[in-house]
Write an enzyme that holds these catalytic residues in place. Structure first.
Site, PDB file in Angstrom:
ATOM      1  N   CYS A  56       0.812  -1.211   0.000  1.00 36.16           N
ATOM      2  CA  CYS A  56       0.000   0.000   0.000  1.00 36.16           C
ATOM      3  C   CYS A  56       0.846   1.261   0.000  1.00 36.16           C
ATOM      4  CB  CYS A  56      -0.925   0.012   1.208  1.00 36.16           C
ATOM      5  SG  CYS A  56      -1.866  -1.513   1.431  1.00 36.16           S
TER       6      CYS A  56
ATOM      7  N   CYS B 283     -13.669  -0.907   8.294  1.00 27.69           N
ATOM      8  CA  CYS B 283     -12.596  -1.477   7.467  1.00 27.69           C
ATOM      9  C   CYS B 283     -12.659  -0.950   6.035  1.00 27.69           C
ATOM     10  CB  CYS B 283     -12.708  -3.003   7.439  1.00 27.69           C
ATOM     11  SG  CYS B 283     -12.645  -3.766   9.080  1.00 27.69           S
TER      12      CYS B 283
ATOM     13  N   HIS C 238      -9.692   2.352  -1.038  1.00 31.02           N
ATOM     14  CA  HIS C 238      -8.295   1.955  -0.864  1.00 31.02           C
ATOM     15  C   HIS C 238      -7.816   1.104  -2.042  1.00 31.02           C
ATOM     16  CE1 HIS C 238      -4.550   0.884   0.798  1.00 31.02           C
ATOM     17  NE2 HIS C 238      -4.910  -0.187   1.466  1.00 31.02           N
TER      18      HIS C 238
END
Length: 418
Positions: free
Chosen positions: A94, A238, A363
């Site tokens: 990431c 999340c 994300h």
């Protein structure tokens, strides 16, 4: 950093984040680059002297080795980028996009080029091939000696009071975040309501972010009532799976001095940046983000009290609480109280994740770091609309990728100054 070595961000762009089964990675990359070029007001984008391309999972579709060359060839063919452009490929979980930004910055700081491009694109959603998603994420943890982390988490689970479990319906990554959250709750008195408050804040602010994957408000009660993932985490706490791309164009002081006044007025300086790697640390030992932040603060010549706003890697809502502590915004154990006080909300003394955070903005793994930069650059310019921070001179971005014990495999911290 001397004025002659100063590096600025002059153009940014990010795509929306979503599950884009009908879009190619090449089209996402093109949108990001063309948008950054337009934002920078570049009339001659072929002046860009180097490109750093970040991606984590393209290999699950069969494309490795020359990912950036493959993604940028159509733009070179169309004349947007120069032929024979040096293209560097970056992969770091990431943190990949943040690494690409660091590479582009170093090219300029070293005097090799006056203009550099950092770009990242990622797909994590494969509706017809979920095994690809699993393979992408499994690449973020040691696959050669898995017994090392199995044993480490088993021992840590006894300390944290949350047993480490594996199974087809579980994810190691969310379970390790949950173990850290449980330990934090037991040691410092952090409450599940405080964790839920972070998620509710981020979901609600994302309503005003047109590029966010989820754009609906949530209350603390709704967050707590959502489907359990791994106690104390619920689904609303999340980050979801999503696809997207982002790009930034960087320049030297010499190039900026020659640029039109309109470009100069919107330039944002990279005041400090640092990259660290993870290790198998103790639960109570400071994380790699703490070390990266200290190095970035030292480069910028400031401390955490000077930061006006931040984007942090909240793969779970607990992560925002924890990173607030590791980045020096509050003392260890006080992150929950900081979040609960409203200080980190829009209008607070230190707003964090005004993009909506990873839980709501989304994300797309390898592209996330540059999406944070895009958000902060627009905030520092005063271009964030309904999400605009009141104080917006100095901002910090923190992103971590992969897993080594309770550390990420890599962490980048970048400080930007208007």
């Amino acid at each position: 950093m001397s004025a002659s070595r100063a590096v600025y961000v002059v153009g940014v762009h990010a795509t929306a984040v979503g599950r884009f089964a009908d879009r190619s990675l090449k089209s996402l990359t093109r949108e990001a680059v063309e948008g950054a070029v337009a934002d920078a007001g570049l009339e001659q984008s072929r002046e860009i002297g180097s490109a750093w391309f970040a991606n984590c999972g393209m290999w699950v579709e069969g494309q490795g080795s020359i990912r950036g060359q493959v993604m940028l060839t159509p733009l070179i063919r169309d004349g947007l980028l120069a032929e024979r452009l040096p293209i560097f490929n970056i992969e770091g979980g990431c943190a990949s996009a943040a690494m690409a930004l660091q590479g582009a910055r170093k090219d300029i700081a070293a005097g090799d080029v006056d203009l550099a491009l950092a770009v990242a694109a990622e797909r994590t959603f494969y509706p017809d091939a979920p095994e690809r998603t699993a393979a992408l994420f499994n690449g973020g943890i040691d696959q050669f000696d898995p017994h090392e982390w199995h044993d480490y988490y088993a021992r840590a689970g006894e300390v944290a009071g949350k047993r480490f479990e594996t199974g087809a319906d579980r994810t190691v990554f969310m379970d390790t975040y949950a173990m850290q959250a449980a330990h934090h709750m037991a040691r410092y008195g952090t409450t599940i309501e405080q964790i839920a408050a972070v998620a509710a804040k981020n979901h609600s602010i994302a309503v005003d972010n047109p590029k966010a994957q989820y754009r609906f408000p949530m209350t603390v009660e709704q967050v707590l009532a959502d489907r359990p993932v791994s106690y104390p985490l619920t689904r609303a706490m999340c980050a979801p799976l999503g696809d997207g791309a982002a790009a930034a164009i960087l320049c030297s002081q010499a190039w900026l001095d020659r640029a039109p006044a309109t470009v100069q007025a919107r330039a944002v300086r990279i005041a400090g940046t640092a990259l660290t790697s993870g290790k198998y640390r103790g639960l109570d030992e400071p994380s790699l983000s703490h070390v990266a932040a200290q190095r970035a603060y030292a480069m910028a010549g400031i401390g955490p009290a000077r930061i006006d706003l931040a984007e942090v890697h909240d793969a779970t809502a607990f992560s925002e609480i924890y990173q607030s502590e590791m980045l020096g915004f509050c003392a260890p154990g006080e992150g929950g109280a900081l979040a609960g006080s409203g200080a980190t909300a829009l209008g607070g003394s230190l707003p964090i994740n005004l993009s909506g955070g990873l839980e709501s903005k989304g994300h797309p793994v390898g592209a996330t770091g540059l999406m944070m930069i895009e958000e902060l650059v627009r905030q520092l310019r005063g271009e964030a609309g309904a999400r605009q921070a009141v104080r917006h001179r100095i901002a910090l971005a923190e992103t971590g990728g992969g897993v080594v014990g309770f550390d990420e495999g890599a962490c980048a911290v970048t400080i930007l100054e208007r």
